[in-house]
Design a protein around this motif. Sequence first.
Motif, PDB file in Angstrom:
ATOM      1  N   LEU A  55       0.253  13.499   3.085  1.00 42.47           N
ATOM      2  CA  LEU A  55      -0.714  12.925   4.011  1.00 42.47           C
ATOM      3  C   LEU A  55      -0.807  11.406   3.812  1.00 42.47           C
ATOM      4  N   TYR A  56      -0.970  10.697   4.922  1.00 46.78           N
ATOM      5  CA  TYR A  56      -1.042   9.242   4.876  1.00 46.78           C
ATOM      6  C   TYR A  56      -2.413   8.758   4.404  1.00 46.78           C
ATOM      7  N   GLN A  57      -3.447   9.513   4.665  1.00 44.01           N
ATOM      8  CA  GLN A  57      -4.791   9.114   4.266  1.00 44.01           C
ATOM      9  C   GLN A  57      -5.369  10.107   3.266  1.00 44.01           C
ATOM     10  N   GLU A  58      -5.925   9.575   2.178  1.00 41.76           N
ATOM     11  CA  GLU A  58      -6.610  10.387   1.194  1.00 41.76           C
ATOM     12  C   GLU A  58      -8.020   9.857   1.026  1.00 41.76           C
ATOM     13  N   PRO A  59      -8.991  10.717   0.726  1.00 40.65           N
ATOM     14  CA  PRO A  59     -10.359  10.241   0.506  1.00 40.65           C
ATOM     15  C   PRO A  59     -10.412   9.242  -0.641  1.00 40.65           C
ATOM     16  N   ASN A  60     -11.464   8.462  -0.696  1.00 37.92           N
ATOM     17  CA  ASN A  60     -11.647   7.521  -1.802  1.00 37.92           C
ATOM     18  C   ASN A  60     -11.629   8.271  -3.133  1.00 37.92           C
ATOM     19  N   THR A  61     -10.995   7.647  -4.132  1.00 39.68           N
ATOM     20  CA  THR A  61     -10.941   8.258  -5.457  1.00 39.68           C
ATOM     21  C   THR A  61     -12.354   8.444  -5.997  1.00 39.68           C
ATOM     22  N   SER A  62     -12.540   9.502  -6.745  1.00 34.67           N
ATOM     23  CA  SER A  62     -13.870   9.806  -7.245  1.00 34.67           C
ATOM     24  C   SER A  62     -13.783  10.416  -8.622  1.00 34.67           C
ATOM     25  N   PHE A  63     -14.907  10.396  -9.327  1.00 34.18           N
ATOM     26  CA  PHE A  63     -15.041  11.053 -10.624  1.00 34.18           C
ATOM     27  C   PHE A  63     -16.292  11.907 -10.569  1.00 34.18           C
ATOM     28  N   LEU A  64     -16.100  13.217 -10.844  1.00 32.23           N
ATOM     29  CA  LEU A  64     -17.182  14.193 -10.738  1.00 32.23           C
ATOM     30  C   LEU A  64     -17.840  14.131  -9.368  1.00 32.23           C
ATOM     31  N   GLY A  65     -17.007  13.913  -8.343  1.00 33.52           N
ATOM     32  CA  GLY A  65     -17.501  13.908  -6.975  1.00 33.52           C
ATOM     33  C   GLY A  65     -18.137  12.610  -6.539  1.00 33.52           C
ATOM     34  N   VAL A  66     -18.172  11.599  -7.393  1.00 33.41           N
ATOM     35  CA  VAL A  66     -18.803  10.318  -7.056  1.00 33.41           C
ATOM     36  C   VAL A  66     -17.720   9.268  -6.866  1.00 33.41           C
ATOM     37  N   PRO A  67     -17.609   8.642  -5.677  1.00 35.09           N
ATOM     38  CA  PRO A  67     -16.593   7.605  -5.440  1.00 35.09           C
ATOM     39  C   PRO A  67     -17.016   6.272  -6.057  1.00 35.09           C
ATOM     40  N   LEU A  68     -16.795   6.129  -7.366  1.00 34.44           N
ATOM     41  CA  LEU A  68     -17.299   4.959  -8.088  1.00 34.44           C
ATOM     42  C   LEU A  68     -16.702   3.663  -7.564  1.00 34.44           C
ATOM     43  N   ARG A  69     -15.408   3.647  -7.282  1.00 29.16           N
ATOM     44  CA  ARG A  69     -14.788   2.410  -6.813  1.00 29.16           C
ATOM     45  C   ARG A  69     -15.297   2.023  -5.429  1.00 29.16           C
ATOM     46  N   LEU A  70     -15.599   3.001  -4.595  1.00 33.07           N
ATOM     47  CA  LEU A  70     -16.166   2.711  -3.277  1.00 33.07           C
ATOM     48  C   LEU A  70     -17.545   2.072  -3.435  1.00 33.07           C
ATOM     49  N   HIS A  71     -18.371   2.624  -4.332  1.00 34.11           N
ATOM     50  CA  HIS A  71     -19.696   2.049  -4.555  1.00 34.11           C
ATOM     51  C   HIS A  71     -19.587   0.621  -5.077  1.00 34.11           C
ATOM     52  N   PHE A  72     -18.613   0.387  -5.950  1.00 30.26           N
ATOM     53  CA  PHE A  72     -18.430  -0.970  -6.469  1.00 30.26           C
ATOM     54  C   PHE A  72     -18.024  -1.918  -5.348  1.00 30.26           C
ATOM     55  N   TYR A  73     -17.133  -1.447  -4.463  1.00 30.54           N
ATOM     56  CA  TYR A  73     -16.719  -2.263  -3.322  1.00 30.54           C
ATOM     57  C   TYR A  73     -17.925  -2.594  -2.437  1.00 30.54           C
ATOM     58  N   ASN A  74     -18.812  -1.640  -2.273  1.00 26.70           N
ATOM     59  CA  ASN A  74     -19.975  -1.843  -1.407  1.00 26.70           C
ATOM     60  C   ASN A  74     -20.939  -2.898  -1.948  1.00 26.70           C
ATOM     61  N   LEU A  75     -20.803  -3.252  -3.232  1.00 23.18           N
ATOM     62  CA  LEU A  75     -21.646  -4.310  -3.780  1.00 23.18           C
ATOM     63  C   LEU A  75     -21.269  -5.677  -3.235  1.00 23.18           C
ATOM     64  N   ALA A  76     -20.022  -5.812  -2.752  1.00 17.88           N
ATOM     65  CA  ALA A  76     -19.574  -7.100  -2.194  1.00 17.88           C
ATOM     66  C   ALA A  76     -20.246  -7.352  -0.845  1.00 17.88           C
ATOM     67  N   ARG A  77     -20.457  -8.630  -0.538  1.00 20.61           N
ATOM     68  CA  ARG A  77     -21.068  -9.011   0.731  1.00 20.61           C
ATOM     69  C   ARG A  77     -19.961  -9.276   1.732  1.00 20.61           C
ATOM     70  N   PRO A  78     -19.941  -8.588   2.869  1.00 21.87           N
ATOM     71  CA  PRO A  78     -18.851  -8.761   3.831  1.00 21.87           C
ATOM     72  C   PRO A  78     -18.842 -10.139   4.491  1.00 21.87           C
ATOM     73  N   ASN A  79     -20.004 -10.770   4.630  1.00 24.59           N
ATOM     74  CA  ASN A  79     -20.100 -12.088   5.293  1.00 24.59           C
ATOM     75  C   ASN A  79     -20.599 -13.128   4.313  1.00 24.59           C
ATOM     76  N   ILE A  80     -19.901 -13.247   3.187  1.00 26.91           N
ATOM     77  CA  ILE A  80     -20.351 -14.126   2.117  1.00 26.91           C
ATOM     78  C   ILE A  80     -20.430 -15.578   2.543  1.00 26.91           C
ATOM     79  N   ASP A  81     -19.487 -16.029   3.403  1.00 25.15           N
ATOM     80  CA  ASP A  81     -19.494 -17.433   3.826  1.00 25.15           C
ATOM     81  C   ASP A  81     -20.768 -17.784   4.584  1.00 25.15           C
ATOM     82  N   SER A  82     -21.160 -16.946   5.537  1.00 22.45           N
ATOM     83  CA  SER A  82     -22.366 -17.234   6.322  1.00 22.45           C
ATOM     84  C   SER A  82     -23.615 -17.112   5.458  1.00 22.45           C
ATOM     85  N   ILE A  83     -23.610 -16.179   4.495  1.00 25.77           N
ATOM     86  CA  ILE A  83     -24.764 -16.023   3.607  1.00 25.77           C
ATOM     87  C   ILE A  83     -24.949 -17.269   2.751  1.00 25.77           C
TER      88      ILE A  83
END
Length: 857
Positions: A55-83
């Motif tokens: 399969l070309y797409q796989e769900p985000n990697t997780s540990f014990l069902g928690v996508p830790l790397r996704l949560h870490f990514y979500n800490l970043a601000r998508p519009n940092i320049d304007s902020i």
Amino acid sequence: MNRHFAKISLFFLSLLFLISCNAVKRVEGDDKLLTDNEIFVNDEKIKETRIYNQLYQEPNTSFLGVPLRLHFYNLARPNIDSILSEKYLENESKKNTLVDILSYKQFEKFLHSRKTFNEWIKRTGEAPVIVNEEETKKSVNRLNSWYWNNGWFNVETDYEIISSENKKKRARVAYEVRTGEPYYLDSITTNISSKVIDSLYELHKDESVIKKGMQYKTLDINEERDRLTSLFRNSGVYNFDQEYISFNADTINTGKNVNTTVIIKNRFASEEDTTSRVPFKIHEISKVNIFTDYKYANRNQALTDSITTDEGYTLYSFEELRYKPEAITDAVFIRPGNTYSDISRSRTYNRLNSLRVFKYPNVQFTPDPADSTRSDLVANIFLTPQPKYSLGFDFDVSQSNIQKFGIGFGGSLLIRNVFRGAENFEISGRGSIGSSTDAAISGNDDRFFDISEIGADLKLTFPRIFLPINTDKFIPKYMQPFTALSVGVSTQNNIGLDKRNLTGILNYRWNPSPQLSNRLDLLNIQYVRNLNTDNYFNVYRNSYNDLNQIVQSGSIVTNPSYLNEEGLLIIPTGAESFINDVSNNTGGTTGLDEDQTQLVNNIGERKNRLTENNLIFATNYTYLWNTKKNLYDQEFTRFRFKIETAGNTLSAISSIADFEKNENGNYNILGVNFSQYIKTELDFIKHWDMGQNNILAFRAFGGVAIPYGNANSIPFVRSFFAGGPNDNRAWRAYDLGPGSSGGRNEFNEANMKLAFNAEYRYNLFGALNSAVFIDVGNIWNVLDIVEDEKATFESLADLKNIAVGSGFGLRYDFNFFVLRFDVGFKTYNPALPEGNRWFKNYNFNNAVYNVGINYPF
């Protein structure tokens, strides 16, 4: 502490729950976060990793069902320049305040650092995997291809994107595969243009990978193509290539059978402006020219020295020839008069590289101009010598249970081609200084660096099995045989007893295949002399304290001259006299009960064994099977078997020469009671690659050393210990065992060991990995001088004293090495009373923290 641990666990679980609710904070609009893939084959859900890998797409990697790397990514601000612009650039008051405090240049660096940190979070984390219908359709095509290539030619695949009913912006993808009936191989015919190729094919067709009745698989076809290519190129067809082989599979009106035709065409040949197909030929090696000191700079220089051997090799040199001819020709498997072979060429490369005398060898084949049929080849081998001398240095800083700080240093000198036969001679020295954790160990209270070690080694390596008999029939030269003769001496003041070691080894090694290696120490001699045995009870304080507890128990009567002013046994005379009184039932010591007497005897036996000088005259053999191809191979098997015997030769000599025996009835040589024992070790390691940087690793180890004849115990240097960063990580090194005795000595060891380890490794983000593990094992005494029931293995019932440790760890991958930190908890502690061994003191206060380099197994 258990209550605190429960609170901490509840806090983290609550935190993870809250974080999981916000996993889709970066999923915009109508997009859906991919939560799962499901594959149904003929209405049955499957779990085969190899199919999900299509399969070309796989769900985000997780540990014990928690996508830790996704949560870490979500800490970043998508519009940092304007902020940053709105917060600092457009807000003149805040901007001016920061500029006044930092300066304008520092203010710009501050803004840049915020952007850089935000980008680092994005790179380290993992962006949400959004369900993409185009990628899903590509996955359908790939699934179709996988099943088609495995014989299901009528496969049909569909998919469905299913939105989550309970959680917004989430969806899973279900793939439905209908395979139909598989196709099987039926007739296998050939269409081969060259008579030479046809005869070789017919001669070896029974070895074919594809056979009638097998289910069609493209991988089998490819493997057969590889087999044929290797067969022809190792049978003299020098210019054969895979592109000349094709397969025609006919399925028309065959009733789900495949009629296969193997097609091999003649090769292309160009002459002037025309290209035509010509039949293949068998090529022979007419000449082998070896240039022993080739450099690009002297390519146009005249050759000044040459010699032709009886086998037909011609060796050339631009200067005086510095090698015995046989030293070079023994490493070359391309022989004049033999047919061309890829295997001979690769073995030549491997053997020349293993000599460590030449840089990367270069082997070239050209048509022999003297042969009008253009069937003969000339092999030209270009060798560039390594420097005659090489220097090496190393330096390290360390810490251990006996030193709080240590510095190690060493150096080596490698002299190549010592006797002109590709022999290597290596001189190395090493030394260390350190500061002990207890000044009483070293007896130097005033010096910071109060422990030290210095040593030197000499090693001479021959590229052959150095024996008076010819071993080529059972250890041919392509197995890369080597003989190594080494001697070493060291003196150390680092465990209080101040040891001096003298070693000598005659070793043979050979490798029948890239996976298999053999090592035989025909002679492995070690002499260990303890220089400061009077310091024993300063080192082994636990044993000393046990003796004093007995002396001060109230009912004991002993000679007052054994005690100092504080009522403690004098070291060493008082302690030794007290032990002698109890062991021999002499002197003025009375009042000990049976348990106290046994404990004193155990302490005395251990002291005698650890302070006696050792003479080990051993022979050992090691078999190693390792399928690991390189450092990055994540799935492999490793098996090691070792057997060692010691003292048999000395025992025979002593008996024949009628040497005198000591008071214990054992022979002494040079005043030393030599060791006699048999020792075996089995070590098995298996790694499974679970995909997405997830690795399951397992190890099993078993070892036992049985003394007999001239000995009733195993030397300390040949015994087993348990615990530490590469063993059972819930105990420190030497702290575990033996048996259920509780590790009461500073250095606990025994002559039998069992160890089992399982570890699940997974990626957190970036180069940071983690692992959870379970370690099981212990050491015991068996068939030796130790009589303590808690420390000995007498029956399978003693397996209840196997210790269990569990825990977790972090690993940071620096590419060239891995820094490891593990936390181990005592899950089952056999030192505790039965019925009270599970999960006692299972907390961070009683955990063991391990730091190591690279993986434990």
